[in-house]
Write a protein that holds these residues in place. Structure first.
Motif, PDB file in Angstrom:
ATOM      1  N   HIS A   1      37.631  38.585  48.807  1.00 48.01           N
ATOM      2  CA  HIS A   1      37.043  37.524  49.638  1.00 48.01           C
ATOM      3  C   HIS A   1      37.052  37.920  51.115  1.00 48.01           C
ATOM      4  N   MET A   2      38.156  38.513  51.556  1.00 44.82           N
ATOM      5  CA  MET A   2      38.259  38.848  52.974  1.00 44.82           C
ATOM      6  C   MET A   2      37.411  40.066  53.330  1.00 44.82           C
ATOM      7  N   ALA A   3      37.161  40.944  52.367  1.00 42.36           N
ATOM      8  CA  ALA A   3      36.222  42.036  52.607  1.00 42.36           C
ATOM      9  C   ALA A   3      34.819  41.483  52.830  1.00 42.36           C
TER      10      ALA A   3
ATOM     11  N   MET B   1      40.888  48.353  60.993  1.00 45.08           N
ATOM     12  CA  MET B   1      42.339  48.492  60.937  1.00 45.08           C
ATOM     13  C   MET B   1      42.930  47.213  60.372  1.00 45.08           C
ATOM     14  N   GLY B   2      43.941  47.354  59.532  1.00 45.06           N
ATOM     15  CA  GLY B   2      44.605  46.186  58.988  1.00 45.06           C
ATOM     16  C   GLY B   2      46.046  46.481  58.621  1.00 45.06           C
ATOM     17  N   HIS B   3      46.897  45.480  58.793  1.00 42.67           N
ATOM     18  CA  HIS B   3      48.312  45.585  58.458  1.00 42.67           C
ATOM     19  C   HIS B   3      48.600  44.776  57.201  1.00 42.67           C
ATOM     20  N   SER B   4      49.316  45.357  56.265  1.00 36.06           N
ATOM     21  CA  SER B   4      49.772  44.665  55.064  1.00 36.06           C
ATOM     22  C   SER B   4      48.588  44.052  54.307  1.00 36.06           C
TER      23      SER B   4
ATOM     24  N   MET C   1      40.961  46.043  54.201  1.00 38.86           N
ATOM     25  CA  MET C   1      40.171  47.138  54.751  1.00 38.86           C
ATOM     26  C   MET C   1      40.022  48.294  53.766  1.00 38.86           C
ATOM     27  N   MET C   2      41.033  48.523  52.935  1.00 32.25           N
ATOM     28  CA  MET C   2      40.880  49.530  51.881  1.00 32.25           C
ATOM     29  C   MET C   2      39.825  49.093  50.873  1.00 32.25           C
ATOM     30  N   HIS C   3      39.866  47.827  50.505  1.00 33.24           N
ATOM     31  CA  HIS C   3      38.862  47.294  49.567  1.00 33.24           C
ATOM     32  C   HIS C   3      37.464  47.439  50.161  1.00 33.24           C
TER      33      HIS C   3
ATOM     34  N   ILE D   1      45.265  52.080  58.168  1.00 31.39           N
ATOM     35  CA  ILE D   1      45.982  51.205  57.247  1.00 31.39           C
ATOM     36  C   ILE D   1      47.457  51.200  57.632  1.00 31.39           C
ATOM     37  N   VAL D   2      48.006  50.016  57.869  1.00 33.50           N
ATOM     38  CA  VAL D   2      49.353  49.906  58.420  1.00 33.50           C
ATOM     39  C   VAL D   2      50.335  49.348  57.386  1.00 33.50           C
ATOM     40  N   ASP D   3      51.230  50.207  56.955  1.00 30.94           N
ATOM     41  CA  ASP D   3      52.369  49.894  56.095  1.00 30.94           C
ATOM     42  C   ASP D   3      52.007  49.078  54.856  1.00 30.94           C
TER      43      ASP D   3
END
Length: 225
Positions: A23-25, A43-46, A52-54, A68-70
């Motif tokens: 949904h957020m993609a 860029m996105g965290h958690s 962002m990977m999706h 991609i952060v942690d």
């Protein structure tokens, strides 16, 4: 041009019953369309990192590069499920309207610190506590929706495992005191992101808060290449 985006059910963005990386993609694509962007660095965290990977895997034509952060695309640590307890604790916070915002945050801290554990995470959560004109205290995020849909993030890999690899540049920035990314999973991550690089900083899950200068330097260098 830089956009810092509140995900749905966070900040000033709409509250919805649906909440997932997919949904957020789609939300991100809609923002790009409205802004006339043909391609973006993301860029996105958690949770944001999984979004962002999706997005990169599903719509590689829209992504120039990604940070991609942690967070890992493969698995979540067992203690991720303590998030359920955190959401429950947040939902059960009870603060009389007579108190100021500062006093209210101290009361909330006492009520949720046992569920949260880590003090830096407690302080991060308390930034989301606000007070209405009528004195009522409330959380900015949509706690009910986030709690209801939390389990969907366990199934993230199932939704992306059959997508072609994203062949653009990707940088993972992870905390060596966090367990959200297992170093042993790096070869598997590289199968999905063959041009990825990995950086470890001396931090927990909130890498960008704990090591802001080193984090910014990595990001700027990566974007300037």
């Amino acid at each position: 041009m830089i956009f810092t985006v509140d995900a749905r059910n966070h900040g000033d963005s709409p509250h919805t019953p649906e909440h997932s990386s997919a949904h957020m993609a789609v939300d991100s694509i809609e923002l790009m369309r409205k802004q006339g962007m043909a391609k973006a660095c993301v860029m996105g965290h958690s949770m944001g990192g999984r979004t962002m990977m999706h997005l990169a895997l599903k719509h590689p034509e829209l992504i120039d590069r990604a940070i991609i952060v942690d967070i890992s695309p493969i698995a979540l640590p067992r203690d991720f499920h303590t998030m359920e307890n955190i959401f429950k604790a947040m939902a059960n916070v009870d603060i009389p309207a007579k108190h100021s915002l500062g006093q209210g945050r101290k009361i909330a801290q006492e009520q949720i610190k046992e569920a949260v554990g880590d003090q830096s995470t407690v302080e991060f959560i308390l930034m989301n506590l606000k007070k209405r004109d009528n004195g009522e205290f409330y959380w900015i995020p949509n706690i009910d929706s986030l709690y209801k849909n939390l389990r969907l993030f366990n199934d993230f890999f199932e939704h992306i495992k059959d997508l072609p690899p994203f062949k653009g540049p990707v940088m993972f920035i992870c905390g060596n005191k966090s367990n959200f990314v297992d170093p042993k999973s790096w070869p598997q991550i590289q199968q999905m992101f063959p041009e990825a690089e990995l950086h470890w900083l001396d931090a927990g899950h909130l890498v960008h808060f704990e090591q802001p200068e080193k984090f910014i330097n990595l990001v700027v260098h990566f974007l300037k290449r």
